[in-house]
Design an enzyme around this catalytic site. Structure first.
Site, mmCIF file in Angstrom:
data_model
loop_
_atom_site.group_PDB
_atom_site.id
_atom_site.type_symbol
_atom_site.label_atom_id
_atom_site.label_comp_id
_atom_site.label_asym_id
_atom_site.label_seq_id
_atom_site.Cartn_x
_atom_site.Cartn_y
_atom_site.Cartn_z
ATOM 1 N N GLU A 69 0.837 -1.201 0.000
ATOM 2 C CA GLU A 69 0.000 0.000 0.000
ATOM 3 C C GLU A 69 0.870 1.249 0.000
ATOM 4 O O GLU A 69 2.098 1.168 0.168
ATOM 5 C CB GLU A 69 -0.894 0.016 1.259
ATOM 6 C CG GLU A 69 -0.069 0.073 2.552
ATOM 7 C CD GLU A 69 -0.896 0.097 3.838
ATOM 8 O OE1 GLU A 69 -2.018 -0.432 3.845
ATOM 9 O OE2 GLU A 69 -0.381 0.664 4.822
ATOM 10 N N HIS A 71 0.292 5.763 1.045
ATOM 11 C CA HIS A 71 -0.589 6.796 1.588
ATOM 12 C C HIS A 71 0.219 8.040 1.859
ATOM 13 O O HIS A 71 1.466 7.995 1.849
ATOM 14 C CB HIS A 71 -1.278 6.296 2.874
ATOM 15 C CG HIS A 71 -0.433 5.382 3.708
ATOM 16 N ND1 HIS A 71 0.718 5.795 4.331
ATOM 17 C CD2 HIS A 71 -0.529 4.046 3.975
ATOM 18 C CE1 HIS A 71 1.265 4.766 4.958
ATOM 19 N NE2 HIS A 71 0.540 3.683 4.752
ATOM 20 N N HIS A 75 5.223 6.474 8.126
ATOM 21 C CA HIS A 75 5.413 5.504 9.201
ATOM 22 C C HIS A 75 6.840 5.610 9.731
ATOM 23 O O HIS A 75 7.780 5.780 8.956
ATOM 24 C CB HIS A 75 5.281 4.058 8.701
ATOM 25 C CG HIS A 75 3.921 3.637 8.260
ATOM 26 N ND1 HIS A 75 2.779 3.919 8.948
ATOM 27 C CD2 HIS A 75 3.531 2.892 7.187
ATOM 28 C CE1 HIS A 75 1.743 3.378 8.323
ATOM 29 N NE2 HIS A 75 2.168 2.752 7.246
ATOM 30 N N HIS A 109 4.877 0.262 0.139
ATOM 31 C CA HIS A 109 5.603 -0.469 1.185
ATOM 32 C C HIS A 109 4.877 -1.759 1.541
ATOM 33 O O HIS A 109 3.653 -1.854 1.412
ATOM 34 C CB HIS A 109 5.817 0.394 2.432
ATOM 35 C CG HIS A 109 4.563 0.957 3.016
ATOM 36 N ND1 HIS A 109 3.901 2.021 2.456
ATOM 37 C CD2 HIS A 109 3.839 0.604 4.121
ATOM 38 C CE1 HIS A 109 2.831 2.297 3.182
ATOM 39 N NE2 HIS A 109 2.761 1.441 4.197
ATOM 40 N N CYS A 123 5.008 0.602 15.124
ATOM 41 C CA CYS A 123 4.772 1.535 14.014
ATOM 42 C C CYS A 123 4.102 2.784 14.554
ATOM 43 O O CYS A 123 3.018 2.720 15.133
ATOM 44 C CB CYS A 123 3.906 0.877 12.947
ATOM 45 S SG CYS A 123 3.551 1.974 11.553
#
Ligand code: MN
Length: 155
Positions: A69, A71, A75, A109, A123
């Protein structure tokens, strides 16, 4: 071991079923099940609104993987347990205990556990974040044009 319940501390207390902490529920990795992943659990360790961020613990079972995914939110990842492989952007790296990994905005990732070891990691994410995007068929084809990524990707 403190028998009194504390307002501020939670003990690390793994059991047979989960590497985990007292009073921290082991959740499914994604609630809706709409994204492809395999054998991943989630524990939310800190989520007080004042922090503006959440710290989660994810654990990928041997042979499992997180969703491929991307975004806008970022992270910050610290591997706590086990080993595996991480794909970030055009990089694929072996990763293990106490290694760190940054995922920048809009960067593909995926975390994958080794076949014979789990991959457990902390995370850190912003409390306010966008929904992950999944790769389209065109995105996947473009990623797989790179043989290193093609070998690493799990869908
Ligand atoms: Mn992500």
């Amino acid at each position: 071991m403190d028998l009194q319940e504390s307002a501020y501390t939670r003990s690390f207390r793994p059991d047979d079923e989960a590497f985990g902490w007292d009073g921290v529920e082991v959740l499914a990795y994604k609630e809706d099940g709409s994204a492809p992943f395999r054998a991943v659990t989630r524990q939310v360790l800190f989520e007080e609104a004042e922090h503006g961020c959440q710290l989660r613990y994810f654990e990928v079972s041997p042979g499992g993987h997180t969703t491929l995914e991307r975004h806008q939110h970022v992270h910050a990842v610290l591997i706590l347990r086990g080993r595996g492989t991480v794909l970030v952007g055009s990089e694929v790296r072996e990763i293990g205990e106490h290694d760190l990994c940054s995922v920048p905005p809009l960067t593909w990732h995926q975390f994958r556990a080794a076949d014979d070891a789990p991959l457990g990691f902390l995370c850190l994410v912003s409390s306010e974040r966008d929904r992950p995007q999944l790769p389209s068929d065109e995105d996947l084809a473009a990623l797989r044009a790179d043989p290193v990524l093609a070998r690493a990707i799990r869908t």
